[in-house]
Motif scaffolding. Structure first.
Motif, PDB file in Angstrom:
ATOM      1  N   ASP A  81      33.377  37.542  62.611  1.00  0.00           N
ATOM      2  CA  ASP A  81      31.938  37.319  62.495  1.00  0.00           C
ATOM      3  C   ASP A  81      31.535  36.963  61.068  1.00  0.00           C
ATOM      4  OD1 ASP A  81      31.620  37.836  65.173  1.00  0.00           O
ATOM      5  OD2 ASP A  81      30.847  39.876  64.903  1.00  0.00           O
ATOM      6  N   ARG A  82      32.196  37.568  60.076  1.00  0.00           N
ATOM      7  CA  ARG A  82      31.845  37.271  58.683  1.00  0.00           C
ATOM      8  C   ARG A  82      32.168  35.828  58.334  1.00  0.00           C
ATOM      9  NH1 ARG A  82      28.081  37.764  55.238  1.00  0.00           N
ATOM     10  NH2 ARG A  82      28.724  37.776  53.063  1.00  0.00           N
ATOM     11  N   VAL A  83      33.337  35.351  58.750  1.00  0.00           N
ATOM     12  CA  VAL A  83      33.716  33.969  58.459  1.00  0.00           C
ATOM     13  C   VAL A  83      32.777  33.001  59.171  1.00  0.00           C
ATOM     14  CG1 VAL A  83      35.547  32.242  58.660  1.00  0.00           C
ATOM     15  CG2 VAL A  83      36.115  34.576  57.979  1.00  0.00           C
ATOM     16  N   PHE A  84      32.460  33.273  60.432  1.00  0.00           N
ATOM     17  CA  PHE A  84      31.524  32.413  61.149  1.00  0.00           C
ATOM     18  C   PHE A  84      30.130  32.495  60.541  1.00  0.00           C
ATOM     19  CE2 PHE A  84      34.699  31.589  64.216  1.00  0.00           C
ATOM     20  CZ  PHE A  84      34.272  30.493  64.955  1.00  0.00           C
ATOM     21  N   GLY A  85      29.731  33.693  60.103  1.00  0.00           N
ATOM     22  CA  GLY A  85      28.400  33.855  59.529  1.00  0.00           C
ATOM     23  C   GLY A  85      28.174  32.994  58.308  1.00  0.00           C
ATOM     24  N   ILE A  86      29.138  32.975  57.397  1.00  0.00           N
ATOM     25  CA  ILE A  86      29.014  32.170  56.183  1.00  0.00           C
ATOM     26  C   ILE A  86      29.262  30.691  56.482  1.00  0.00           C
ATOM     27  CG2 ILE A  86      30.007  31.705  53.913  1.00  0.00           C
ATOM     28  CD1 ILE A  86      28.395  34.218  53.868  1.00  0.00           C
ATOM     29  N   ASN A  87      30.389  30.394  57.121  1.00  0.00           N
ATOM     30  CA  ASN A  87      30.835  29.008  57.235  1.00  0.00           C
ATOM     31  C   ASN A  87      30.019  28.183  58.224  1.00  0.00           C
ATOM     32  OD1 ASN A  87      32.777  30.217  55.655  1.00  0.00           O
ATOM     33  ND2 ASN A  87      34.517  29.519  56.860  1.00  0.00           N
ATOM     34  N   VAL A  88      29.638  28.787  59.352  1.00  0.00           N
ATOM     35  CA  VAL A  88      28.933  28.030  60.390  1.00  0.00           C
ATOM     36  C   VAL A  88      27.446  28.366  60.412  1.00  0.00           C
ATOM     37  CG1 VAL A  88      28.799  27.508  62.845  1.00  0.00           C
ATOM     38  CG2 VAL A  88      31.026  27.833  61.774  1.00  0.00           C
TER      39      VAL A  88
END
Length: 243
Positions: free
Chosen positions: A102-109
Motif C-alpha cells: 500500500d505504501r508503494v502504491f500510495g506514493i507511486n500511483v
C-alpha cells in the motif's frame, strides 16, 4: 522550455526530481518542489529561477490539495507538472506485506493521480499545459532493484499516461511518460550493492547507468510545447539501450 514560468515537481528532494528542478531553474522558471523531506537543499544555488520547497506527502489527499492551492495562490496556475515522487523496497514477493504494498502504491500511483487531478482543471481551462509522468524501466520489464510492488506501479503509470492522453484529446494539454533505466540516484544506490550495479552497467549497451541530469534533460524536452508539440501519450525510454 520557451514560455514556461511555473513548474511543480514531486519528489524534488533528490535524484531525478532534484535534477529536473535544477534544469528548470537554469531556465528561469518558478519551481515548486514537493517532497516529504524535512528540508530540501536548493538544487541550484544562484540560479535565475525561483525555488519554492513545499513539504508534503503526495499520497495524502488533504496535503496535496493544500500544496497545490499554495501554487495557485502564488502563481495562478501550473505550466508543467513532473511527477517523479517514488518509493520502492527490495522485498521478495513471498515476504511482501500489505502495508509495504500500500505504501508503494500510495506514493507511486495515488500520489501521481492526486497531483495530476489537481492541475488538470486549470490547464484545461487555459487550453495549455504539460504533464510528464516518471515511470521506469521496471514498467517495461521488471525492477532490477525493488520488489514486485514497485514494478506493478511503474506499469500502472504507463497505462495512466496512455489513458489520460485519450481523455485529454482536444484539450490543449499534453501528457507523456519518461521511463528511466537504472539511474545514479538513492532509489537505486540505497538498495543495490556496488557489484550488482557493476553487473547492470556491463549489461547496458552504453556501459553506464544514467545520471539524474540525463533524465532531467529528456523530461524538459518532452514537456516543451515548442520542441515536442507532437508528443502526446508517448513513453520515452532513457535506459542506455538496456531492455
Amino acid at each position: 522550455m520557451s514560455g514556461v514560468s511555473t513548474v511543480v515537481i514531486t519528489g524534488s528532494g533528490s535524484g531525478i526530481g532534484q535534477a529536473t528542478a535544477a534544469r528548470y531553474l537554469e531556465e528561469g522558471a518558478a519551481v515548486y518542489g514537493f517532497d516529504r523531506a524535512e528540508a530540501q537543499p536548493h538544487p541550484l544555488p544562484g540560479g535565475p529561477g525561483a525555488w519554492v520547497p513545499v513539504r508534503v506527502d503526495v499520497s495524502d489527499p488533504a496535503g496535496i490539495a493544500e500544496a497545490f492551492e499554495t501554487v495557485e495562490a502564488d502563481r495562478g496556475g501550473v505550466d508543467v507538472l513532473v511527477t517523479s515522487a517514488a518509493v520502492g523496497f527490495p522485498e521478495p514477493f513471498a515476504d511482501m506485506t500489505v502495508a509495504s504494498w500500500d505504501r508503494v502504491f500510495g506514493i507511486n500511483v495515488t500520489g501521481t493521480m492526486l497531483s495530476i487531478k489537481a492541475v488538470l482543471p486549470g490547464m484545461v481551462a487555459r487550453g495549455s499545459g504539460s504533464v510528464v509522468v516518471v515511470s521506469s524501466i521496471a514498467g517495461r520489464t521488471r525492477s532490477v532493484a525493488n520488489g514486485a510492488h514497485y514494478t506493478v506501479t511503474k506499469y500502472g503509470l504507463i497505462g495512466l499516461t496512455r489513458h489520460l492522453a485519450a481523455e485529454l484529446a482536444g484539450s490543449g494539454v499534453r501528457i507523456n511518460c519518461v521511463a528511466p533505466g537504472p539511474t545514479n540516484s538513492p532509489i537505486l544506490t540505497a538498495a543495490t550493492p556496488q557489484d550488482e550495479i557493476d553487473a547492470i552497467i556491463a549489461r547496458t549497451p552504453l556501459r553506464r547507468i544514467a545520471e539524474p541530469e540525463d533524465v532531467a534533460n529528456v523530461i524538459a524536452f518532452v514537456a516543451d510545447d515548442r520542441r515536442a508539440r507532437q508528443l502526446h501519450g508517448a513513453v520515452l525510454d532513457v535506459n542506455g539501450g538496456l531492455y
